[in-house]
Write an enzyme that holds these catalytic residues in place. Structure first.
Site, PDB file in Angstrom:
ATOM      1  N   CYS A 114       0.828  -1.206   0.000  1.00  0.00           N
ATOM      2  CA  CYS A 114       0.000   0.000   0.000  1.00  0.00           C
ATOM      3  C   CYS A 114       0.862   1.256   0.000  1.00  0.00           C
ATOM      4  O   CYS A 114       1.725   1.419   0.874  1.00  0.00           O
ATOM      5  CB  CYS A 114      -0.920   0.009   1.218  1.00  0.00           C
ATOM      6  N   CYS A 159       0.446   3.684   3.381  1.00  0.00           N
ATOM      7  CA  CYS A 159       0.918   3.317   4.709  1.00  0.00           C
ATOM      8  C   CYS A 159       2.221   4.059   5.009  1.00  0.00           C
ATOM      9  O   CYS A 159       2.890   4.553   4.092  1.00  0.00           O
ATOM     10  CB  CYS A 159       1.148   1.810   4.786  1.00  0.00           C
ATOM     11  N   HIS A 205      -3.905   0.865   8.258  1.00  0.00           N
ATOM     12  CA  HIS A 205      -4.436   0.408   6.973  1.00  0.00           C
ATOM     13  C   HIS A 205      -5.796  -0.262   7.124  1.00  0.00           C
ATOM     14  O   HIS A 205      -6.633  -0.192   6.209  1.00  0.00           O
ATOM     15  CB  HIS A 205      -3.456  -0.573   6.322  1.00  0.00           C
ATOM     16  N   ASN A 238     -14.248   8.641  -1.079  1.00  0.00           N
ATOM     17  CA  ASN A 238     -14.866   7.473  -1.694  1.00  0.00           C
ATOM     18  C   ASN A 238     -14.490   6.271  -0.841  1.00  0.00           C
ATOM     19  O   ASN A 238     -13.304   6.043  -0.588  1.00  0.00           O
ATOM     20  CB  ASN A 238     -14.356   7.242  -3.111  1.00  0.00           C
ATOM     21  N   HIS A 279      -6.589   1.711   1.739  1.00  0.00           N
ATOM     22  CA  HIS A 279      -6.229   2.494   2.926  1.00  0.00           C
ATOM     23  C   HIS A 279      -7.251   3.609   3.146  1.00  0.00           C
ATOM     24  O   HIS A 279      -7.691   4.248   2.180  1.00  0.00           O
ATOM     25  CB  HIS A 279      -4.834   3.095   2.739  1.00  0.00           C
ATOM     26  N   HIS A 283      -8.706   6.894   3.203  1.00  0.00           N
ATOM     27  CA  HIS A 283      -8.227   8.163   2.677  1.00  0.00           C
ATOM     28  C   HIS A 283      -9.332   8.870   1.916  1.00  0.00           C
ATOM     29  O   HIS A 283     -10.351   8.270   1.560  1.00  0.00           O
ATOM     30  CB  HIS A 283      -7.025   7.949   1.741  1.00  0.00           C
ATOM     31  N   GLN A 295      -9.888  12.607  -0.847  1.00  0.00           N
ATOM     32  CA  GLN A 295      -9.212  13.430  -1.837  1.00  0.00           C
ATOM     33  C   GLN A 295      -9.724  14.871  -1.767  1.00  0.00           C
ATOM     34  O   GLN A 295     -10.777  15.140  -1.184  1.00  0.00           O
ATOM     35  CB  GLN A 295      -9.450  12.869  -3.240  1.00  0.00           C
TER      36      GLN A 295
END
Length: 374
Positions: A73, A76, A137, A177, A188, A190, A192
């Site tokens: 990933c 991470c 994660h 999303n 992971h 997250h 945007q």
């Protein structure tokens, strides 16, 4: 909050956000030692003359990272000799420029590629950033503490201010999303942030509706909608001293919640301290209810969550008339309509923009009240 800005090996900006005084308040001096080539983008925007909307064309994004295994990933921390997008061995909240951005670079003039002037294109100016909510994660936003959720809100607010000041930026959109069903390519936790060089179509429609409502009634459309939903009550999901969450009267998605601060503000930079303090508990409760909609034993609910903020003026200014009537709010929805079944955007939705919702908004609101935390 402590903010530390640094650069990745290819020159992209990375910003750490830490709770001041916490373990993350140490110096963030880890160096990105990866042999990275400079980021090359081929983004442009093209104008659709029939709809009056801009479309981004981004051929370079075909090569972006796609569902890597957990031990590869890129979001991470960098540990045990494996280098990632975040050089630190641990972090609280980290934001960095996307290596495969949909929008990047300075603004430029639109030019017609034909004699009619119908086919306009311009540089895909702006900026796209990745927001990592936690170094864990296996976690999700709903697993965060209220302190960490407050730190994410601080990061969103800071990025809104920073990106709004970039030349050519008209609107800043912070969103998450979650889930493969949504199209997420990295597992992971997250989100945007997009800084657009134009006012987005959805916001443009809201502004036009608000202007028409103002002319017809003299009132503010957003204020009046929230007041009407509160008065009706059937679709209200939760209320606090500073926030109201409801399923909209004409919800498009099976389970869709709009969250408004009680005091109208145009964007996160003007959100008052009391509303900021209350937000983490309210938002975490909504996310946890979403994961309980379909009952125990069900997989995590896929969703999209996004902040709708007032755009800036054509010159980047905040004194643009359109900002005055706009109301900051968050929209949260899932594409899952029932256990094991998704809401697909098929012919009517994708072809004509007419949504058909299988779940009555009143039923959705009732279910979201039923799964409240005890």
């Amino acid at each position: 909050m402590k903010k530390t800005s640094t650069r990745l090996a290819d020159g992209r900006e990375l910003v750490y956000y830490d709770v001041r005084g916490g373990h993350g308040a140490a110096e963030r001096d880890a160096v990105d030692r990866r042999p990275l080539d400079a980021v090359a983008t081929a983004s442009e925007i093209r104008h659709d003359p029939l709809l009056g909307e801009w479309v981004a064309v981004t051929a370079h994004r075909q090569a972006r990272t796609y569902h890597p295994p957990a031990d590869e990933c890129p979001l991470c921390p960098s540990r045990d000799g494996r280098m990632t997008e975040i050089p630190a061995e641990d972090y609280e909240v980290a934001v960095f420029e996307n290596r495969f951005p949909s929008l990047a670079g300075p603004p430029g003039p639109a030019a017609a590629e034909d004699g009619t002037g119908l086919f306009l294109r311009a540089p895909g100016a702006g900026r796209c950033e990745v927001v990592c909510f936690t170094s864990d994660h296996e976690a999700s936003f709903a697993d965060l503490t209220e302190e960490r959720a407050a730190l994410v809100l601080d990061a969103w607010t800071d990025r809104t201010a920073e990106l709004s000041a970039l030349p050519g930026v008209r609107q800043v959109f912070c969103f998450e999303n979650r889930g493969r069903e949504i199209g997420v390519t990295l597992g992971h936790p997250h989100g945007q942030i997009y800084a657009y060089p134009f006012v987005t179509p959805r916001t443009g429609r809201m502004l036009r509706s608000a202007a028409t409502h103002r002319e017809r009634t003299g009132g503010n459309l957003f204020d009046d909608v929230v007041a009407a939903e509160r008065a009706d009550g059937r679709r209200v999901v939760l209320e606090t001293g500073h926030w109201t969450a409801f399923v909209p009267h004409a919800a498009r998605w099976p389970y869709e919640v709009h969250l408004y601060p009680r005091r109208r503000v145009p964007d996160m930079t003007e959100l008052q301290a009391d509303a900021r303090a209350e937000f983490p508990g309210v938002y975490l409760e909504l996310l946890r209810r979403f994961d309980r909609i379909f009952g125990p034993g069900e997989p995590p609910t896929p969703y999209i969550s996004g902040w709708h903020q007032a755009p800036l003026g054509p010159d980047g200014g905040k004194d643009w008339a359109g900002r005055a009537d706009f109301a900051l709010h968050l929209e949260l929805f899932t594409v899952r309509r029932t256990s094991g079944k998704l809401k697909y955007l098929a012919g009517s939705e994708s072809g004509m923009g007419v949504f058909i919702n299988d779940v009555p908004p009143e039923s959705a609101a009732q279910r979201l009240r039923e799964v409240a935390s005890r």
